[in-house]
Design a protein around this motif. Structure first.
Motif, mmCIF file in Angstrom:
data_model
loop_
_atom_site.group_PDB
_atom_site.id
_atom_site.type_symbol
_atom_site.label_atom_id
_atom_site.label_comp_id
_atom_site.label_asym_id
_atom_site.label_seq_id
_atom_site.Cartn_x
_atom_site.Cartn_y
_atom_site.Cartn_z
ATOM 1 N N ARG A 95 0.847 -1.196 0.000
ATOM 2 C CA ARG A 95 0.000 0.000 0.000
ATOM 3 C C ARG A 95 0.882 1.246 0.000
ATOM 4 O O ARG A 95 1.871 1.307 0.733
ATOM 5 N N ALA A 96 0.505 2.210 -0.811
ATOM 6 C CA ALA A 96 1.161 3.516 -0.776
ATOM 7 C C ALA A 96 0.412 4.365 0.239
ATOM 8 O O ALA A 96 -0.816 4.464 0.194
ATOM 9 N N ILE A 97 1.143 4.963 1.160
ATOM 10 C CA ILE A 97 0.550 5.789 2.202
ATOM 11 C C ILE A 97 0.920 7.239 1.887
ATOM 12 O O ILE A 97 2.102 7.578 1.780
ATOM 13 N N ILE A 98 -0.089 8.080 1.744
ATOM 14 C CA ILE A 98 0.082 9.472 1.312
ATOM 15 C C ILE A 98 -0.789 10.351 2.202
ATOM 16 O O ILE A 98 -1.886 9.954 2.597
ATOM 17 N N ALA A 99 -0.337 11.564 2.474
ATOM 18 C CA ALA A 99 -1.125 12.527 3.266
ATOM 19 C C ALA A 99 -1.479 13.736 2.398
ATOM 20 O O ALA A 99 -0.718 14.703 2.329
ATOM 21 N N PRO A 100 -2.630 13.698 1.717
ATOM 22 C CA PRO A 100 -2.989 14.811 0.849
ATOM 23 C C PRO A 100 -3.529 16.042 1.573
ATOM 24 O O PRO A 100 -3.494 17.144 1.035
ATOM 25 N N GLY A 101 -4.050 15.881 2.806
ATOM 26 C CA GLY A 101 -4.786 16.997 3.398
ATOM 27 C C GLY A 101 -6.077 17.147 2.594
ATOM 28 O O GLY A 101 -6.516 16.218 1.942
ATOM 29 N N GLY A 102 -6.680 18.295 2.612
ATOM 30 C CA GLY A 102 -7.914 18.468 1.852
ATOM 31 C C GLY A 102 -9.039 17.614 2.405
ATOM 32 O O GLY A 102 -9.273 17.577 3.609
ATOM 33 N N SER A 103 -9.706 16.862 1.542
ATOM 34 C CA SER A 103 -10.859 16.072 1.974
ATOM 35 C C SER A 103 -10.464 14.844 2.794
ATOM 36 O O SER A 103 -11.289 14.299 3.523
#
Length: 187
Positions: A95-103
Motif C-alpha cells: 500500500r502507498a501511504i500518502i497525506a494529501p490533506g484536503g478532503s
C-alpha cells in the motif's frame, strides 16, 4: 524536463549512468521550483513518486510501465504546498501511504490497482506539508505519524482512523521535519 514542461521519473544504470527506462507526464512549474523535492518509494514491484504539483504516480520498478496516477489536488482537494510538494511517499504491505490533506488527511492506496483502501477524516482541514509519513508501533498498535499543517497526528495503519492528534507543535512557514520515533511512547 523544463524544456518539455514535464515531470520525469528515470531509472539509471549503476554501471554507466544511462537511462534504463524513463516515464514523464506534462506539468507546468515555475523556473527553479520544479525540481523534485521528494524521494520515490521503491519495492521489487513498484515505484511510487510524488511530483511537484502533487501527482502521485505508480510505475513498475523494473520496466517503468505506468500503473496508475492520482492528482491529489483534483481527487482529494489538496493544496500544493509553497515551493511545491516535498512529502516522500511510503510503501508498506503493498500500500502507498500518502497525506494529501484536503478532503482526506491521509490515504492508503493499493499499489497493484490504484484503488483507495482507506481514507482518514480531516476534521480540522489540516493541509499537506513537506513532512513525510513515518510508520510506528506503540503499545501493539501499528500507525502512521505525520506532521500536518495544524499539528502532529497518529493514524491507524489498519483502517485510517485518527488515533491521536496534538495541535501544540506547528510550523507556519514550511513544515519540513518528519517525525522521529525516539523511544517507547516518544516522538
Amino acid at each position: 524536463d523544463q524544456e518539455n514542461e514535464a515531470d520525469v521519473v528515470r531509472c539509471l544504470s549503476l554501471a554507466d549512468g544511462k537511462d534504463i527506462w524513463r516515464y514523464s507526464y506534462p506539468v507546468k512549474v515555475k523556473r527553479q521550483h520544479g525540481m523534485s523535492r521528494t524521494v520515490p518509494a521503491v519495492t521489487e514491484k513498484y515505484i511510487v513518486t510524488m511530483g511537484p504539483k502533487c501527482h502521485v504516480t505508480c510505475l513498475d520498478s523494473v520496466t517503468g510501465a505506468f500503473s496508475w496516477m492520482l492528482n491529489l489536488v483534483k481527487d482529494f482537494d489538496a493544496t500544493v504546498p509553497d515551493w511545491y510538494a516535498g512529502q516522500c511517499p511510503l510503501i508498506e504491505d503493498g500500500r502507498a501511504i500518502i497525506a494529501p490533506g484536503g478532503s482526506s488527511l491521509m490515504i492508503a492506496v493499493d499499489c497493484e490497482t490504484g484503488g483507495i483502501i482507506w481514507q482518514s477524516p480531516n476534521p480540522h482541514l489540516w493541509a499537506m506539508t513537506h513532512s513525510s509519513i513515518i510508520p510506528a508501533e506503540f503499545m501493539g498498535t501499528r500507525m502512521y505519524v505525520y506532521c500536518a499543517s495544524g499539528g502532529v497526528v497518529g493514524v491507524s495503519a489498519e483502517n485510517g482512523s485518527i488515533l491521536w492528534e496534538n495541535a501544540e507543535w506547528q510550523i507556519r512557514t514550511a513544515n519540513v521535519p518528519s517525525p522521529v520515533i525516539v523511544g517507547e511512547g516518544l516522538i
